[in-house]
Design a protein around this motif. Structure first.
Motif, PDB file in Angstrom:
ATOM      1  N   ASP B 141     -30.996 -13.361 -13.715  1.00 29.55           N
ATOM      2  CA  ASP B 141     -29.929 -14.203 -12.981  1.00 29.55           C
ATOM      3  C   ASP B 141     -28.278 -13.389 -13.140  1.00 29.55           C
ATOM      4  O   ASP B 141     -28.150 -12.819 -14.066  1.00 29.55           O
ATOM      5  CB  ASP B 141     -29.809 -15.546 -13.432  1.00 29.55           C
ATOM      6  CG  ASP B 141     -31.083 -16.248 -13.377  1.00 29.55           C
ATOM      7  OD1 ASP B 141     -31.926 -15.777 -12.568  1.00 29.55           O
ATOM      8  OD2 ASP B 141     -31.359 -17.407 -13.936  1.00 29.55           O
ATOM      9  N   PRO B 144     -21.525 -15.408 -14.510  1.00 30.38           N
ATOM     10  CA  PRO B 144     -20.118 -15.388 -14.413  1.00 30.38           C
ATOM     11  C   PRO B 144     -19.344 -13.837 -14.694  1.00 30.38           C
ATOM     12  O   PRO B 144     -18.643 -13.411 -13.906  1.00 30.38           O
ATOM     13  CB  PRO B 144     -19.263 -16.284 -15.425  1.00 30.38           C
ATOM     14  CG  PRO B 144     -20.674 -17.390 -15.518  1.00 30.38           C
ATOM     15  CD  PRO B 144     -21.690 -16.638 -15.509  1.00 30.38           C
ATOM     16  N   ASP B 146     -20.865 -11.146 -14.355  1.00 28.36           N
ATOM     17  CA  ASP B 146     -21.279 -10.195 -13.173  1.00 28.36           C
ATOM     18  C   ASP B 146     -20.314 -10.231 -12.095  1.00 28.36           C
ATOM     19  O   ASP B 146     -19.790  -9.319 -11.655  1.00 28.36           O
ATOM     20  CB  ASP B 146     -22.792 -10.279 -12.729  1.00 28.36           C
ATOM     21  CG  ASP B 146     -23.639  -9.932 -14.013  1.00 28.36           C
ATOM     22  OD1 ASP B 146     -23.467  -8.973 -14.631  1.00 28.36           O
ATOM     23  OD2 ASP B 146     -24.561 -10.837 -14.061  1.00 28.36           O
ATOM     24  N   PHE B 147     -19.985 -11.564 -11.788  1.00 31.66           N
ATOM     25  CA  PHE B 147     -19.069 -11.961 -10.725  1.00 31.66           C
ATOM     26  C   PHE B 147     -17.782 -11.152 -10.759  1.00 31.66           C
ATOM     27  O   PHE B 147     -17.260 -10.497  -9.941  1.00 31.66           O
ATOM     28  CB  PHE B 147     -19.059 -13.421 -10.405  1.00 31.66           C
ATOM     29  CG  PHE B 147     -20.107 -14.086  -9.705  1.00 31.66           C
ATOM     30  CD1 PHE B 147     -20.288 -14.052  -8.374  1.00 31.66           C
ATOM     31  CD2 PHE B 147     -20.817 -15.110 -10.263  1.00 31.66           C
ATOM     32  CE1 PHE B 147     -21.283 -14.515  -7.561  1.00 31.66           C
ATOM     33  CE2 PHE B 147     -21.995 -15.642  -9.693  1.00 31.66           C
ATOM     34  CZ  PHE B 147     -22.054 -15.351  -8.145  1.00 31.66           C
ATOM     35  N   GLU B 148     -17.272 -11.257 -12.061  1.00 31.69           N
ATOM     36  CA  GLU B 148     -16.035 -10.761 -12.389  1.00 31.69           C
ATOM     37  C   GLU B 148     -16.143  -9.141 -12.308  1.00 31.69           C
ATOM     38  O   GLU B 148     -15.206  -8.572 -11.786  1.00 31.69           O
ATOM     39  CB  GLU B 148     -15.494 -11.434 -13.782  1.00 31.69           C
ATOM     40  CG  GLU B 148     -13.968 -10.864 -13.920  1.00 31.69           C
ATOM     41  CD  GLU B 148     -13.448 -11.753 -15.181  1.00 31.69           C
ATOM     42  OE1 GLU B 148     -14.135 -12.630 -15.466  1.00 31.69           O
ATOM     43  OE2 GLU B 148     -12.424 -11.187 -15.573  1.00 31.69           O
ATOM     44  N   LEU B 150     -18.141  -7.156 -10.669  1.00 31.19           N
ATOM     45  CA  LEU B 150     -18.554  -6.612  -9.513  1.00 31.19           C
ATOM     46  C   LEU B 150     -16.975  -6.929  -8.785  1.00 31.19           C
ATOM     47  O   LEU B 150     -16.610  -5.948  -8.022  1.00 31.19           O
ATOM     48  CB  LEU B 150     -19.425  -7.437  -8.897  1.00 31.19           C
ATOM     49  CG  LEU B 150     -20.834  -7.188  -9.495  1.00 31.19           C
ATOM     50  CD1 LEU B 150     -21.871  -8.139  -8.869  1.00 31.19           C
ATOM     51  CD2 LEU B 150     -21.062  -5.813  -9.023  1.00 31.19           C
ATOM     52  N   PHE B 169     -40.077  -6.275  -4.275  1.00 33.11           N
ATOM     53  CA  PHE B 169     -40.734  -7.664  -4.619  1.00 33.11           C
ATOM     54  C   PHE B 169     -40.002  -8.300  -5.694  1.00 33.11           C
ATOM     55  O   PHE B 169     -40.140  -9.361  -6.216  1.00 33.11           O
ATOM     56  CB  PHE B 169     -42.302  -7.230  -5.095  1.00 33.11           C
ATOM     57  CG  PHE B 169     -42.909  -7.002  -4.109  1.00 33.11           C
ATOM     58  CD1 PHE B 169     -43.400  -7.588  -2.916  1.00 33.11           C
ATOM     59  CD2 PHE B 169     -43.780  -5.708  -4.260  1.00 33.11           C
ATOM     60  CE1 PHE B 169     -44.273  -7.285  -1.918  1.00 33.11           C
ATOM     61  CE2 PHE B 169     -44.712  -5.221  -3.094  1.00 33.11           C
ATOM     62  CZ  PHE B 169     -44.882  -6.025  -2.110  1.00 33.11           C
ATOM     63  N   HIS B 170     -38.918  -7.664  -6.113  1.00 30.78           N
ATOM     64  CA  HIS B 170     -38.078  -8.197  -7.154  1.00 30.78           C
ATOM     65  C   HIS B 170     -36.405  -8.263  -6.949  1.00 30.78           C
ATOM     66  O   HIS B 170     -35.613  -8.352  -7.551  1.00 30.78           O
ATOM     67  CB  HIS B 170     -38.069  -7.267  -8.499  1.00 30.78           C
ATOM     68  CG  HIS B 170     -39.660  -6.950  -8.916  1.00 30.78           C
ATOM     69  ND1 HIS B 170     -40.290  -6.134  -8.410  1.00 30.78           N
ATOM     70  CD2 HIS B 170     -40.154  -7.436 -10.216  1.00 30.78           C
ATOM     71  CE1 HIS B 170     -41.374  -6.301  -8.990  1.00 30.78           C
ATOM     72  NE2 HIS B 170     -41.400  -6.889 -10.122  1.00 30.78           N
ATOM     73  N   PHE B 171     -36.271  -8.553  -5.531  1.00 34.75           N
ATOM     74  CA  PHE B 171     -34.789  -8.818  -4.936  1.00 34.75           C
ATOM     75  C   PHE B 171     -34.315 -10.015  -5.523  1.00 34.75           C
ATOM     76  O   PHE B 171     -35.103 -10.866  -6.017  1.00 34.75           O
ATOM     77  CB  PHE B 171     -35.069  -8.720  -3.580  1.00 34.75           C
ATOM     78  CG  PHE B 171     -35.643  -9.852  -2.850  1.00 34.75           C
ATOM     79  CD1 PHE B 171     -34.914 -11.166  -2.749  1.00 34.75           C
ATOM     80  CD2 PHE B 171     -36.720  -9.592  -2.119  1.00 34.75           C
ATOM     81  CE1 PHE B 171     -35.593 -12.291  -2.015  1.00 34.75           C
ATOM     82  CE2 PHE B 171     -37.444 -10.508  -1.260  1.00 34.75           C
ATOM     83  CZ  PHE B 171     -36.759 -11.861  -1.431  1.00 34.75           C
ATOM     84  N   ASN B 172     -33.106  -9.877  -5.923  1.00 28.69           N
ATOM     85  CA  ASN B 172     -32.270 -11.070  -6.499  1.00 28.69           C
ATOM     86  C   ASN B 172     -30.868 -10.925  -6.199  1.00 28.69           C
ATOM     87  O   ASN B 172     -30.536  -9.986  -5.473  1.00 28.69           O
ATOM     88  CB  ASN B 172     -32.701 -11.199  -7.963  1.00 28.69           C
ATOM     89  CG  ASN B 172     -31.975 -10.067  -8.830  1.00 28.69           C
ATOM     90  OD1 ASN B 172     -31.217  -9.318  -8.203  1.00 28.69           O
ATOM     91  ND2 ASN B 172     -32.610  -9.679  -9.837  1.00 28.69           N
ATOM     92  N   TYR B 173     -30.041 -12.130  -6.313  1.00 30.19           N
ATOM     93  CA  TYR B 173     -28.818 -12.132  -6.117  1.00 30.19           C
ATOM     94  C   TYR B 173     -27.906 -10.871  -6.687  1.00 30.19           C
ATOM     95  O   TYR B 173     -27.059 -10.502  -6.229  1.00 30.19           O
ATOM     96  CB  TYR B 173     -28.246 -13.718  -6.391  1.00 30.19           C
ATOM     97  CG  TYR B 173     -26.821 -13.893  -5.994  1.00 30.19           C
ATOM     98  CD1 TYR B 173     -26.904 -14.753  -4.688  1.00 30.19           C
ATOM     99  CD2 TYR B 173     -25.681 -13.290  -6.151  1.00 30.19           C
ATOM    100  CE1 TYR B 173     -25.667 -15.230  -4.121  1.00 30.19           C
ATOM    101  CE2 TYR B 173     -24.545 -13.773  -5.480  1.00 30.19           C
ATOM    102  CZ  TYR B 173     -24.464 -14.411  -4.683  1.00 30.19           C
ATOM    103  OH  TYR B 173     -23.314 -14.861  -4.234  1.00 30.19           O
ATOM    104  N   MET B 176     -28.333  -7.580  -5.001  1.00 27.69           N
ATOM    105  CA  MET B 176     -27.764  -7.960  -3.770  1.00 27.69           C
ATOM    106  C   MET B 176     -26.332  -7.863  -3.754  1.00 27.69           C
ATOM    107  O   MET B 176     -25.645  -6.862  -3.032  1.00 27.69           O
ATOM    108  CB  MET B 176     -28.106  -8.816  -2.908  1.00 27.69           C
ATOM    109  CG  MET B 176     -29.765  -8.988  -2.436  1.00 27.69           C
ATOM    110  SD  MET B 176     -30.048  -7.547  -1.411  1.00 27.69           S
ATOM    111  CE  MET B 176     -31.981  -7.753  -1.613  1.00 27.69           C
ATOM    112  N   ALA B 177     -25.882  -8.319  -4.665  1.00 27.69           N
ATOM    113  CA  ALA B 177     -24.465  -8.391  -4.873  1.00 27.69           C
ATOM    114  C   ALA B 177     -23.954  -7.044  -5.277  1.00 27.69           C
ATOM    115  O   ALA B 177     -22.773  -6.715  -4.946  1.00 27.69           O
ATOM    116  CB  ALA B 177     -23.954  -9.237  -6.099  1.00 27.69           C
ATOM    117  N   PRO B 214     -30.815 -10.016   2.727  1.00 28.03           N
ATOM    118  CA  PRO B 214     -29.299 -10.805   2.194  1.00 28.03           C
ATOM    119  C   PRO B 214     -28.243  -9.870   2.240  1.00 28.03           C
ATOM    120  O   PRO B 214     -27.072 -10.061   2.626  1.00 28.03           O
ATOM    121  CB  PRO B 214     -29.768 -10.914   0.687  1.00 28.03           C
ATOM    122  CG  PRO B 214     -31.077 -11.352   0.866  1.00 28.03           C
ATOM    123  CD  PRO B 214     -31.726 -10.440   1.882  1.00 28.03           C
TER     124      PRO B 214
END
Lengths: 307, 307
Positions: B141, B144, B146-148, B150, B169-173, B176-177, B214
């Motif tokens: 997952d 926070p 990671d958001f910072e 990135l 088969f293992h795509f995730n947020y 993609m971010a 995405p």
């Protein structure tokens, strides 16, 4: 020919005149009040100023990850005065649409959720049964048994009549494959909103429209989106407050959601801020999807009215 | 005006004439030879028949999850005779494009992969450095932090010059971010292929185009796709075999990839099978994206030529 938007920043007289002509302000949140968890400077004071002048401030957000209760906690933490009644999220709007407008046939009344807990809580508040969502059983890799069980239908709940998608920070192949097979078996495809990006940390991340894109691409048809600019959301707000639309102003950062929402809804005004996704260059273009009536650099520019 | 495709099923003379006019058969795999791990009846015998008549059988697949070596294992297990040299996957095609055609500037030579191990192995075979892909650190997952990281760039590798996406088969947020922020910093956006669905278990699941959706939606621009129908893939096949295109036939189930690939490449023939994504109704429509020269119900209908 649309009139050129009026620039309010720095113009006390214009700001006072702007505020005086409205009773209700509908405010978008992400990109207007804050970016992610970072509240913009002067926002609590601006909201308090509007309220002190007898204005109603209603927060209308497409972000479906939080329920109204959870939003209220965020508002309180950020020192922005509000009540649950003055908060409208797209998860709430979608739940009202499903429970009160959509006539689901008997035996097809369940919703398969792709999204976060905000959607689940709002479905609960309207007594709509749902599966999927934050179920930990779906937060894992897809297995050969899943492929087989989805293909032969043994893993699917026959009572699912709607796939409702919103922003999901936990999207994965397994959830999307479930959604895809429900759609193939006749479920209706709804979305809380389809914003492609999400403002966070003064930058952009993937929004709801991006997080549900695997399903949209595989299915080949877009969902019915119930957040802004859908008028289903404005109908829900109006149903609660008996708004005078001519005395209501929508404030937002996006043309294709916020400003279009206000223009399509024939509100008295729309105010565009430069702190989010779209800048003024977007409505200066000839083929702009919507043009605001007013614009400021940032919402707290309205604080001048105080003086 | 395109001539009506010739139907071969059940017609021994037509089948013999069809086979005789080609030296090389390019064969799609998913939907032609198998659906997922289920090989269609009579496929090994059909491939052996073509080979026994002195034909070269080359397998040209858009599925990027396996490397050529891994495909060979699958062929052997399913009793379909082939060699690594006669297998072309879109991961291989994309790797050749990156290493031999794309001129990446110094210091920008790394590839951020969204996809499975097949892509990584083929990039290795062309000595292209890569990150992402099957890295377990990205299979979780988003947080926070990671958001910072990135948003401020501290989590990004400054040497990444390409984002290469394939079926994952293992795509995730989180993945993609990462991809989204590399694109925002100027990386080129490539895809092994963009098939929206994947035939498996006699049903359909999400294909590469859906698994990377995405990123495509957030970025707002499609990638350059290097699998079929891109002629980059045919150029790679031709470069290896010095094909006589007029004596080569493409066999496949999809109009927008397989049949278009053969038509655009001016091959001597194209054969459409009814065991995969598109049925004959798709090319009977007036606005069909491509029309085959021949069609059969299933590839093993060619076995009649044995008699």
């Amino acid at each position: 020919m649309t009139a050129k938007p009026q620039y309010l920043t720095g113009d006390i007289a214009a700001i006072n005149e702007f505020i005086d002509q409205f009773d209700v302000f509908l405010l978008d949140c992400d990109g207007v009040l804050w970016s992610g968890d970072h509240v913009f400077e002067g926002i609590p004071e601006t909201i308090k100023l509007l309220q002190s002048k007898g204005k109603r401030t209603v927060f209308v957000t497409n972000n479906s990850t939080k329920s109204r209760e959870e939003y209220l906690k965020k508002f309180t933490k950020l020192n922005i005065p509000s009540t649950v009644e003055d908060i409208f999220g797209s998860a709430y709007s979608a739940s009202i649409y499903i429970s009160r407008i959509l006539q689901l046939p008997p035996g097809k009344s369940k919703v398969f959720v792709i999204g976060e807990i905000g959607i689940e809580k709002e479905l609960d508040s309207e007594n709509v049964p749902h599966i999927g969502g934050t179920d930990p059983e779906l937060r894992r890799d897809i297995t050969p048994a899943d492929f087989e069980g989805l293909a032969n239908g043994s893993l699917l709940d026959p009572e699912v009549g709607v796939v409702l998608a919103g922003l999901d920070f936990h999207f994965n192949y397994l959830k999307m494959a479930h959604g895809f097979h429900y759609l193939k078996r006749g479920a209706k495809f709804l979305a809380t909103n389809i914003d492609s990006t999400l403002p966070m940390h003064h930058d952009f991340f993937l929004g709801a429209g991006s997080s549900m894109a695997p399903l949209v691409t595989a299915w080949g048809q877009p969902p019915l989106a119930l957040g802004k600019p859908s008028q289903a959301m404005l109908d829900a707000v109006e149903g609660k407050f008996q708004l005078d639309r001519s005395r209501t102003c929508m404030i937002g950062d996006r043309l294709n959601t916020d400003i279009k929402f206000g223009v399509d809804g024939k509100l008295g005004g729309t105010l565009h801020v430069q702190t989010g996704v779209d800048k003024k260059e977007a409505w200066e273009k000839e083929d702009a999807i919507a043009v605001p009536r007013f614009y400021v650099e940032k919402l707290s520019d309205l604080l001048l009215a105080k003086e």
